[in-house]
Design an enzyme around this catalytic site. Structure first.
Site, PDB file in Angstrom:
ATOM      1  N   LYS A  83       4.900  -0.226  -7.639  1.00  0.00           N
ATOM      2  CA  LYS A  83       3.896  -1.080  -6.995  1.00  0.00           C
ATOM      3  C   LYS A  83       3.867  -2.425  -7.721  1.00  0.00           C
ATOM      4  CE  LYS A  83      -0.735   0.051  -5.251  1.00  0.00           C
ATOM      5  NZ  LYS A  83      -1.938   0.819  -5.608  1.00  0.00           N
TER       6      LYS A  83
HETATM    7  C1  E4P Z   1      -4.410   0.925  -3.039  1.00  0.00           C
HETATM    8  O1  E4P Z   1      -3.259   1.105  -3.311  1.00  0.00           O
HETATM    9  C2  E4P Z   1      -5.463   0.636  -4.012  1.00  0.00           C
HETATM   10  O2  E4P Z   1      -5.232   1.482  -5.102  1.00  0.00           O
HETATM   11  C3  E4P Z   1      -6.850   0.940  -3.514  1.00  0.00           C
HETATM   12  O3  E4P Z   1      -6.839   1.355  -2.164  1.00  0.00           O
HETATM   13  C4  E4P Z   1      -7.861  -0.129  -3.792  1.00  0.00           C
HETATM   14  O4  E4P Z   1      -9.109   0.292  -3.309  1.00  0.00           O
HETATM   15  P1  E4P Z   1     -10.474  -0.390  -3.776  1.00  0.00           P
HETATM   16  O5  E4P Z   1     -10.562  -1.741  -3.158  1.00  0.00           O
HETATM   17  O6  E4P Z   1     -11.536   0.528  -3.250  1.00  0.00           O
HETATM   18  O7  E4P Z   1     -10.429  -0.445  -5.262  1.00  0.00           O
END
Ligand code: E4P
Length: 217
Positions: A83
């Site tokens: 990522k």
């Molecule tokens: C996605 O890959 C992220 O880890 C996640 O969905 C972020 O979510 P949040 O905005 O609730 O922290």
């Protein structure tokens, strides 16, 4: 639509896995902090538990360092998706890591143009953050719909991974729009099975059943 679990807590993933509904997992530095675990150890455990892609996020900010971190993360298991953030350096890292045969999830996407350039840079997944757009009075679901249209217009193979999902309505709307994947906290995924009319109906059936005096077993 594929379901990814947005958590680094192994026990939460194992519970969802009992139903066979976990198609992958996403983690990020905040979720690693919340798990209290070492990133390499916990990511390995998750990769052993789940067959699908497991996103592990780099934390460097320059392309060269992201590439080095990404290569190390990719060695954890075959199902790692590295990522990277949607920055210019992140896109450079995306290009290199995907050219080397790795799955790459480009994260922190907040606009259709960001999604377009990530697809052109070879992203396997693009992660638009719905909830964080809603938080600032924009419409995260509109972004998912825009990206769907753009990717379909040009037959991009990058999968739309709807992220930052906060509600069960986000999930059904993503499915209606045609997101390829949604990643949500296990608490939201479990809520998909709930409806107050189901609870009320079951309670009434149980009361009537008790009055029959019968047993099935
Ligand atoms: C996605 O890959 C992220 O880890 C996640 O969905 C972020 O979510 P949040 O905005 O609730 O922290």
């Amino acid at each position: 639509m594929k379901f990814f679990a947005d958590t680094a807590v192994v026990e939460e993933i194992a519970e969802l896995n009992e139903l066979g509904i976990v198609d992958g997992v996403t983690t990020n530095p905040s979720l690693i902090l919340k798990s209290g675990r070492d990133i390499l150890e916990v990511t390995k455990e998750i990769c052993d538990l789940v067959d699908g892609p497991v996103s592990a996020e780099v934390v460097a900010t320059t392309a060269d360092e992201m590439i080095a971190e990404g290569r190390k993360l990719a060695k954890i298991a075959d199902n790692i998706a590295v990522k990277v953030p949607l920055t210019w350096d992140g896109l450079k890292a995306c290009k290199t890591l995907s050219s080397e045969g790795n799955m790459v999830n480009v994260t922190l996407c907040f606009s259709a143009n960001q999604a377009l350039i990530a697809a052109k840079a070879g992203a396997t997944f693009i992660s638009p953050f719905i909830g964080r757009l809603d938080d600032i009075n924009l419409d995260g679901l509109d972004l998912i719909a825009d990206i769907r249209t753009i990717y379909d217009n040009y037959n991009f193979k990058t999968e739309i991974l709807a992220a930052s999902i906060r509600t069960v309505n986000h999930v059904s709307e993503c499915a209606r729009i045609g997101a390829d994947v949604m990643t949500a906290p296990p608490s939201v995924i479990k809520k998909l099975a709930s409806h107050p009319l189901t609870d009320n109906g079951l309670e009434a059936f149980m009361k009537d059943w008790a009055k029959t005096g019968q047993n099935i077993l």
